[in-house]
Design a protein around this motif. Structure first.
Motif, PDB file in Angstrom:
ATOM      1  N   PHE A  52       8.411  35.785  27.890  1.00 54.38           N
ATOM      2  CA  PHE A  52       9.814  35.409  28.064  1.00 54.38           C
ATOM      3  C   PHE A  52      10.452  35.123  26.713  1.00 54.38           C
ATOM      4  O   PHE A  52      11.542  35.607  26.405  1.00 54.38           O
ATOM      5  CB  PHE A  52       9.909  34.183  28.984  1.00 54.38           C
ATOM      6  CG  PHE A  52      11.269  33.572  29.042  1.00 54.38           C
ATOM      7  CD1 PHE A  52      12.276  34.142  29.801  1.00 54.38           C
ATOM      8  CD2 PHE A  52      11.542  32.408  28.338  1.00 54.38           C
ATOM      9  CE1 PHE A  52      13.541  33.571  29.848  1.00 54.38           C
ATOM     10  CE2 PHE A  52      12.799  31.833  28.375  1.00 54.38           C
ATOM     11  CZ  PHE A  52      13.808  32.410  29.138  1.00 54.38           C
ATOM     12  N   LEU A  53       9.784  34.330  25.896  1.00 52.30           N
ATOM     13  CA  LEU A  53      10.298  33.969  24.584  1.00 52.30           C
ATOM     14  C   LEU A  53      10.487  35.199  23.707  1.00 52.30           C
ATOM     15  O   LEU A  53      11.543  35.392  23.092  1.00 52.30           O
ATOM     16  CB  LEU A  53       9.345  32.969  23.922  1.00 52.30           C
ATOM     17  CG  LEU A  53       9.842  32.198  22.725  1.00 52.30           C
ATOM     18  CD1 LEU A  53      11.077  31.403  23.057  1.00 52.30           C
ATOM     19  CD2 LEU A  53       8.737  31.277  22.230  1.00 52.30           C
ATOM     20  N   ALA A  54       9.477  36.058  23.668  1.00 53.01           N
ATOM     21  CA  ALA A  54       9.574  37.272  22.858  1.00 53.01           C
ATOM     22  C   ALA A  54      10.680  38.189  23.373  1.00 53.01           C
ATOM     23  O   ALA A  54      11.476  38.727  22.587  1.00 53.01           O
ATOM     24  CB  ALA A  54       8.232  38.006  22.848  1.00 53.01           C
ATOM     25  N   ALA A  55      10.761  38.371  24.688  1.00 53.25           N
ATOM     26  CA  ALA A  55      11.771  39.267  25.263  1.00 53.25           C
ATOM     27  C   ALA A  55      13.184  38.762  24.981  1.00 53.25           C
ATOM     28  O   ALA A  55      14.058  39.546  24.575  1.00 53.25           O
ATOM     29  CB  ALA A  55      11.555  39.414  26.770  1.00 53.25           C
ATOM     30  N   THR A  56      13.420  37.463  25.165  1.00 51.65           N
ATOM     31  CA  THR A  56      14.771  36.944  24.937  1.00 51.65           C
ATOM     32  C   THR A  56      15.146  37.006  23.461  1.00 51.65           C
ATOM     33  O   THR A  56      16.281  37.346  23.122  1.00 51.65           O
ATOM     34  CB  THR A  56      14.930  35.505  25.473  1.00 51.65           C
ATOM     35  OG1 THR A  56      13.922  34.660  24.903  1.00 51.65           O
ATOM     36  CG2 THR A  56      14.845  35.478  26.986  1.00 51.65           C
ATOM     37  N   ARG A  57      14.206  36.702  22.585  1.00 53.28           N
ATOM     38  CA  ARG A  57      14.494  36.778  21.147  1.00 53.28           C
ATOM     39  C   ARG A  57      14.752  38.204  20.696  1.00 53.28           C
ATOM     40  O   ARG A  57      15.709  38.483  19.965  1.00 53.28           O
ATOM     41  CB  ARG A  57      13.353  36.180  20.333  1.00 53.28           C
ATOM     42  CG  ARG A  57      13.340  34.678  20.356  1.00 53.28           C
ATOM     43  CD  ARG A  57      12.229  34.130  19.494  1.00 53.28           C
ATOM     44  NE  ARG A  57      12.233  32.677  19.538  1.00 53.28           N
ATOM     45  CZ  ARG A  57      11.249  31.935  19.093  1.00 53.28           C
ATOM     46  NH1 ARG A  57      10.172  32.485  18.562  1.00 53.28           N
ATOM     47  NH2 ARG A  57      11.315  30.623  19.161  1.00 53.28           N
ATOM     48  N   LEU A  58      13.903  39.141  21.121  1.00 53.95           N
ATOM     49  CA  LEU A  58      14.065  40.539  20.709  1.00 53.95           C
ATOM     50  C   LEU A  58      15.354  41.139  21.260  1.00 53.95           C
ATOM     51  O   LEU A  58      16.083  41.833  20.542  1.00 53.95           O
ATOM     52  CB  LEU A  58      12.853  41.365  21.141  1.00 53.95           C
ATOM     53  CG  LEU A  58      11.565  41.089  20.373  1.00 53.95           C
ATOM     54  CD1 LEU A  58      10.376  41.748  21.081  1.00 53.95           C
ATOM     55  CD2 LEU A  58      11.672  41.568  18.934  1.00 53.95           C
ATOM     56  N   ALA A  59      15.635  40.883  22.524  1.00 48.55           N
ATOM     57  CA  ALA A  59      16.867  41.422  23.127  1.00 48.55           C
ATOM     58  C   ALA A  59      18.100  40.815  22.459  1.00 48.55           C
ATOM     59  O   ALA A  59      19.042  41.531  22.098  1.00 48.55           O
ATOM     60  CB  ALA A  59      16.878  41.159  24.631  1.00 48.55           C
ATOM     61  N   SER A  60      18.092  39.515  22.279  1.00 44.24           N
ATOM     62  CA  SER A  60      19.230  38.846  21.649  1.00 44.24           C
ATOM     63  C   SER A  60      19.436  39.334  20.223  1.00 44.24           C
ATOM     64  O   SER A  60      20.573  39.609  19.805  1.00 44.24           O
ATOM     65  CB  SER A  60      19.018  37.331  21.666  1.00 44.24           C
ATOM     66  OG  SER A  60      20.119  36.673  21.105  1.00 44.24           O
TER      67      SER A  60
END
Length: 172
Positions: A18-26
């Protein structure tokens, strides 16, 4: 003495994904918006909120709440966008302490120019990787987290997109 509720292996993996996905997408959306429209995602979000408001106007406190941001951060951003001619700020006629932010025609034009590229970057960063069932699961999970963490405990916030998507052709 409190007992620490450690994450099990599945929870740890979920949290890190979740953390990686939200950071990368953002980060992807932010970089593209900066390079294309020359504005940070936070400014875009404010412009979207104002564009969807009646008369393109919101109280500063409502704008901050709807953008899930602090009042001081939104005030600073609005001041910069006011200098750019994108937003006009005026006193609230019903409350001398209140301030209103209004999206100007120039601000709407900037938003409309930035929207297609922004929406495409959101699609590329998130939706292209998911099928419809995964999108629905992501929405349910995200709405539950936001409702759990937001002060009002409600999601979506008033004026947010309904089940058929945003009322305008841009994503926030």
């Amino acid at each position: 003495m409190s007992h620490t509720r450690w994450l099990d292996d599945d929870e740890q993996r979920t949290w890190r994904a979740f953390l990686a996905a939200t950071r990368l997408a953002s980060d992807k959306v932010e970089r593209r918006l900066q390079s294309g429209a020359g504005m940070p995602l936070a400014y875009y979000e404010i412009l979207v909120r104002l564009s969807e408001a009646p008369d393109r106007t919101l109280r500063m406190s409502v704008l901050a709440d709807s953008a899930l941001s602090s009042r001081s951060r939104v005030s600073h951003a609005v001041a910069r966008m006011q200098d750019a001619g994108w937003i006009a700020r005026r006193s609230c006629p019903t409350d001398r302490r209140g301030q209103l932010a209004e999206l100007t025609d120039a601000g709407l034009a900037v938003l409309e120019e930035a929207a297609p590229d922004h929406v495409e970057s959101v699609r590329e960063a998130v939706f292209d990787a998911l099928d419809r069932d995964q999108q629905a699961a992501l929405r349910v999970a995200a709405e539950a987290i936001v409702a759990h963490l937001s002060d009002g405990g409600e999601w979506p916030l008033a004026g947010d997109a309904g089940p058929d998507g945003p009322s305008r052709p841009h994503a926030s």
